[in-house]
Design a protein around this motif. Structure first.
Motif: not given
Length: 118
Positions: A5-9, A17-23, A25-26, A94-96
């Motif tokens: 699980k990731l947090h962007l400071d 960036l958050q939305n792309a990663l959530i989309n 499935g992360y 980050l996806s990788k």
């Protein structure tokens, strides 16, 4: 093994960036959130991410290198030099990282995002 699980400071808190990663499935949160104020200090952000069992991603290299040594029980710190990345390369790397790395692999570790550069 558990999913990372990731947090962007606050430095990397880019909504796109958050939305792309959530989309993809992360599980990704960013400052601010219900458990992290926008003006939270670096210490509070790292400790908050740790309490949520989240790895933290930051461009704030100098401060987080120090914090990573001070608070060794964190769930991982990922560092990147902001000038070396654009949004699409951040999403790809980050996806990788999120797809290839188990949460346990990063506990107490400080790593460079370049490790997952595509």
């Amino acid at each position: 093994m558990s999913k990372l699980k990731l947090h962007l400071d606050a430095d990397t808190s880019i909504k796109a960036l958050q939305n792309a990663l959530i989309n993809k499935g992360y599980d990704v949160t960013r400052t601010p959130t219900d458990w992290m104020a926008l003006d939270a200090s670096d210490d509070v952000q790292l400790l908050g991410a740790t309490a949520q069992e989240r790895c933290i991603f930051t461009f704030n290299i100098r401060d987080f290198l120090i914090l990573g040594e001070r608070y060794k029980n964190h769930y991982g710190i990922i560092l990147a030099a902001q000038s070396s990345w654009n949004l699409s390369s951040l999403i790809a790397a980050l996806s990788k990282m999120l797809s290839e790395t188990e949460a346990e692999e990063l506990q107490g570790q400080i790593r460079w995002l370049n490790q997952w550069k595509c």
